[in-house]
Motif scaffolding. Structure first.
Motif, PDB file in Angstrom:
ATOM      1  N   LYS A   1       3.824 -11.772 -22.367  1.00 17.89           N
ATOM      2  CA  LYS A   1       2.581 -11.243 -22.691  1.00 17.89           C
ATOM      3  C   LYS A   1       1.905 -10.683 -21.292  1.00 17.89           C
ATOM      4  O   LYS A   1       1.549 -11.702 -20.755  1.00 17.89           O
ATOM      5  N   VAL A   2       1.501  -9.646 -21.122  1.00 20.92           N
ATOM      6  CA  VAL A   2       1.043  -8.987 -20.099  1.00 20.92           C
ATOM      7  C   VAL A   2      -0.447  -8.361 -20.394  1.00 20.92           C
ATOM      8  O   VAL A   2      -0.474  -7.448 -21.394  1.00 20.92           O
ATOM      9  N   THR A   3      -1.449  -9.228 -19.965  1.00 24.78           N
ATOM     10  CA  THR A   3      -2.930  -8.524 -20.345  1.00 24.78           C
ATOM     11  C   THR A   3      -3.499  -8.474 -18.950  1.00 24.78           C
ATOM     12  O   THR A   3      -3.739  -9.192 -18.152  1.00 24.78           O
ATOM     13  N   VAL A   4      -4.148  -7.102 -19.002  1.00 23.93           N
ATOM     14  CA  VAL A   4      -4.883  -6.804 -17.715  1.00 23.93           C
ATOM     15  C   VAL A   4      -6.139  -6.484 -18.042  1.00 23.93           C
ATOM     16  O   VAL A   4      -6.452  -5.655 -19.068  1.00 23.93           O
ATOM     17  N   GLU A   5      -7.188  -6.980 -17.346  1.00 24.95           N
ATOM     18  CA  GLU A   5      -8.696  -7.031 -17.767  1.00 24.95           C
ATOM     19  C   GLU A   5      -9.612  -6.204 -16.768  1.00 24.95           C
ATOM     20  O   GLU A   5      -9.020  -5.929 -15.603  1.00 24.95           O
ATOM     21  N   ASP A   6     -10.707  -5.744 -17.182  1.00 23.90           N
ATOM     22  CA  ASP A   6     -11.636  -5.023 -16.304  1.00 23.90           C
ATOM     23  C   ASP A   6     -11.096  -3.882 -15.512  1.00 23.90           C
ATOM     24  O   ASP A   6     -11.049  -3.576 -14.607  1.00 23.90           O
ATOM     25  N   LEU A   7     -10.343  -2.988 -16.507  1.00 21.65           N
ATOM     26  CA  LEU A   7      -9.508  -1.760 -15.937  1.00 21.65           C
ATOM     27  C   LEU A   7     -10.475  -0.645 -15.734  1.00 21.65           C
ATOM     28  O   LEU A   7     -11.647  -0.293 -16.704  1.00 21.65           O
ATOM     29  N   GLU A   8     -10.151   0.060 -14.727  1.00 18.55           N
ATOM     30  CA  GLU A   8     -10.673   1.219 -14.687  1.00 18.55           C
ATOM     31  C   GLU A   8      -9.636   2.290 -15.139  1.00 18.55           C
ATOM     32  O   GLU A   8      -8.383   2.260 -14.644  1.00 18.55           O
TER      33      GLU A   8
ATOM     34  N   LEU B   1       0.894  -1.266  -0.019  1.00 16.61           N
ATOM     35  CA  LEU B   1      -0.002   0.109   0.146  1.00 16.61           C
ATOM     36  C   LEU B   1       0.835   1.312   0.181  1.00 16.61           C
ATOM     37  O   LEU B   1       0.588   2.154  -0.620  1.00 16.61           O
ATOM     38  N   LEU B   2       2.064   1.112   0.828  1.00 19.26           N
ATOM     39  CA  LEU B   2       2.658   2.415   0.951  1.00 19.26           C
ATOM     40  C   LEU B   2       3.620   2.765  -0.719  1.00 19.26           C
ATOM     41  O   LEU B   2       3.719   3.783  -0.875  1.00 19.26           O
TER      42      LEU B   2
ATOM     43  N   GLU C   1      -3.454  -2.033  -8.293  1.00 18.16           N
ATOM     44  CA  GLU C   1      -4.886  -2.360  -7.773  1.00 18.16           C
ATOM     45  C   GLU C   1      -5.109  -1.480  -6.580  1.00 18.16           C
ATOM     46  O   GLU C   1      -4.079  -1.443  -5.538  1.00 18.16           O
ATOM     47  N   VAL C   2      -6.326  -0.883  -6.844  1.00 18.95           N
ATOM     48  CA  VAL C   2      -6.555   0.015  -5.503  1.00 18.95           C
ATOM     49  C   VAL C   2      -7.961  -0.456  -5.071  1.00 18.95           C
ATOM     50  O   VAL C   2      -8.959  -0.632  -5.731  1.00 18.95           O
ATOM     51  N   ASN C   3      -8.291  -0.939  -3.637  1.00 11.48           N
ATOM     52  CA  ASN C   3      -9.327  -1.298  -3.281  1.00 11.48           C
ATOM     53  C   ASN C   3     -10.323  -2.333  -3.866  1.00 11.48           C
ATOM     54  O   ASN C   3     -11.301  -2.413  -4.174  1.00 11.48           O
ATOM     55  N   ASN C   4      -9.047  -3.348  -4.404  1.00 12.84           N
ATOM     56  CA  ASN C   4      -9.634  -4.341  -5.109  1.00 12.84           C
ATOM     57  C   ASN C   4     -10.073  -4.042  -6.778  1.00 12.84           C
ATOM     58  O   ASN C   4     -10.678  -5.071  -7.411  1.00 12.84           O
ATOM     59  N   ASN C   5      -9.954  -2.726  -7.021  1.00 11.84           N
ATOM     60  CA  ASN C   5     -10.115  -2.506  -8.515  1.00 11.84           C
ATOM     61  C   ASN C   5      -8.650  -2.365  -9.359  1.00 11.84           C
ATOM     62  O   ASN C   5      -7.920  -1.587  -8.879  1.00 11.84           O
ATOM     63  N   LYS C   6      -8.860  -2.975 -10.432  1.00  7.14           N
ATOM     64  CA  LYS C   6      -7.858  -2.691 -11.311  1.00  7.14           C
ATOM     65  C   LYS C   6      -7.754  -1.560 -11.902  1.00  7.14           C
ATOM     66  O   LYS C   6      -8.716  -0.823 -12.479  1.00  7.14           O
ATOM     67  N   ARG C   7      -6.655  -0.654 -11.883  1.00  8.89           N
ATOM     68  CA  ARG C   7      -6.733   0.849 -12.482  1.00  8.89           C
ATOM     69  C   ARG C   7      -5.437   0.689 -13.536  1.00  8.89           C
ATOM     70  O   ARG C   7      -4.336   0.387 -13.129  1.00  8.89           O
ATOM     71  N   ALA C   8      -5.699   1.562 -14.403  1.00 15.11           N
ATOM     72  CA  ALA C   8      -4.737   1.980 -15.386  1.00 15.11           C
ATOM     73  C   ALA C   8      -4.455   3.441 -15.220  1.00 15.11           C
ATOM     74  O   ALA C   8      -5.562   4.325 -15.526  1.00 15.11           O
TER      75      ALA C   8
END
Length: 476
Positions: free
Chosen positions: A220-227, A4-5, A91-98
């Motif tokens: 290959k890096v794929t990140v899904e369900d992004l905010e 988190l820090l 990831e912040v508060n269990n949400n994936k972010r870009a």
């Protein structure tokens, strides 16, 4: 708490850099491709022992930083582009972010061909010492000098390189989290790779950077369900990252073939089909027995192996006619999979070479004697051959004519695959369409060792590596 820090530090740096992240939207999946993995250790007056791990796309010239101690740790990824912009995948508060950050200062234009004055000035002061050394397995040359600001430089460069200039771009937030020896190295050319740099300033401050690992490794890096959070300007490569999808040939994920000096790896992930399955039991005195599953296709030039005796997470092995192997591993703790390529020897002869087949046929007849006996093993009627090695040791071989060519099974795979039956490597001189049903070694001093066919059946087994995201190459 540590994770988190680190994320709070990165978010704070983004805010202080002037990129107010105001636009929020549900975004598409993001996919990035990398063909090299580079690991560094570094030291600065404030960080005496730091580590950097970066994945690099040497075709489209962007980098994915997976670790920059103490700022970027754990599961975050910072993808950086030539113009200095970047995308932080977190990831912040269990949400994936870009989190998209535009460049705060100009980056590097790698298409620029005019004279680089900064580089010319650097090389006016820094000269080769003539000394060479080994770093991370590569031969590098040492250069030293004192610049006009009285700071000392020692750098180590290799001429065996892909174009890595983009790694030394002044990325957004670079002054905060990237060490000086990394971002100041605009003096290197497309034909050089920076393996080490030491900077001593006039006030005695010391900065250093050294490569500890460099290898061709497909990821290959794929990140899904992004905010997606961004400044919304749309004027940076990070904002327009998906414009290069055509260059990456995403539809088939074709790998980049031999476009750089360190050699590419000609391989395209695929699904392999098999129409025969063979099960062998291997018995070694005082060690017990184990089962080896062999998958073969009667028309295709590859063979697959599976065994519970394989160790260290090894799940499956593919072998090809040119002698190359692909070993597939799975980390039992986190479920991650990777494929490791073992190159074929440069002098490997093709199995279908008529002269090679003729040599092997003569060699087999010279050493193996047909006894005239027949034996049914695993449901297969086979002919017995005897190899009389010494007065106290004999080997027996049982062969059966089949409609497919099993010679791919009998190659030197045991050198690279733990617990592979060593006897198979010594049977490479059998003729095409001869299946080894049983091999046995009898000794007057102990119990016999043997490899026996337990079962041969038709199969519709398939193996796919299309979803595996990490591919590494091991040089022989």
């Amino acid at each position: 708490m540590k994770k988190l820090l680190c994320r709070l530090i990165l978010l704070l740096i983004g805010a202080l850099s002037g990129n107010v992240l105001i636009a929020q939207q549900a975004g598409p999946n993001m996919t990035f491709y990398f063909d090299y993995r580079i690991e560094y250790i570094y030291s600065t007056p404030g960080i005496p022992s730091g580590t950097i791990i970066v994945l690099y796309n040497s075709k489209d010239k962007y980098a994915g930083f997976t670790k920059i101690t103490p700022f970027l740790e754990d599961d975050d990824l910072m993808v950086c582009f030539q113009d200095g912009s970047n995308i932080l995948l977190t990831e912040v508060n269990n949400n994936k972010r870009a989190i998209i950050r535009e460049a705060s200062i100009p980056g590097r234009n790698l298409d620029k061909v005019e004279f680089d004055m900064d580089a010319a000035v650097f090389w006016d002061y820094v000269k080769s010492t003539g000394r060479q050394t080994d770093m991370a397995g590569y031969l590098v040359e040492e250069y030293k000098g004192v610049l006009d600001d009285y700071s000392e430089r020692t750098v180590w460069l290799s001429k065996e390189s892909f174009d890595a200039r983009m790694l030394h771009t002044p990325f957004n937030t670079a002054t905060s989290i990237f060490p000086l020896p990394l971002v100041e190295a605009s003096y290197i050319s497309p034909e050089q790779f920076l393996f080490g740099s030491e900077i001593r300033l006039e006030d005695g401050s010391r900065y250093s950077l050294n490569v500890t690992y460099l290898e061709y490794e497909l990821n290959k890096v794929t990140v899904e369900d992004l905010e997606i959070y961004s400044g919304g300007g749309g004027n940076s490569q990070a904002e327009r990252y998906d414009e290069t999808r055509g260059l990456l040939r995403e539809a088939k994920w074709e790998t980049w073939q031999n476009f750089d000096k360190m050699d590419g790896l000609e391989y395209q992930p695929r699904t392999y089909e098999f129409d025969r399955e063979l099960t062998f039991e291997c018995i070694i005195p005082d060690e017990g027995s184990s089962k080896l599953e062999v998958f073969i296709h009667s028309k295709n030039p590859y063979v697959g192996f599976k065994s519970k005796a394989f160790k260290n997470g090894l799940e499956f092995v593919l072998a090809f006619k040119n002698g190359s192997l692909i070993a597939y591993y799975k980390d039992e703790e986190n479920g991650k999979q990777e494929a490791i390529f073992i190159e074929a020897p440069g002098n490997q002869m093709h199995l279908d070479d008529p002269q090679l087949i003729s040599w092997y046929d003569e060699e087999f007849k010279e050493f193996w004697i047909r006894s005239g006996k027949r034996l049914t093993i695993g449901g297969q009627v086979s002919d017995q051959f005897i190899l009389d090695t010494t007065a106290n040791n004999k080997e027996f071989l049982y062969l059966k004519k089949v409609e497919f060519d099993p010679r791919l099974i009998y190659m030197d795979h045991y050198q690279f695959v733990q617990d592979f039956p060593a006897c198979f490597a010594f049977l490479g001189n059998i003729s095409p369409y001869e299946l080894v049903v049983k091999w046995e070694s009898e000794s007057a001093y102990g119990s016999p060792a043997s490899t026996n066919l337990v079962q041969l059946k038709e199969s519709n087994f398939k193996f796919s590596d299309e979803k595996i995201t990490s591919f590494r190459r091991v040089k022989k």
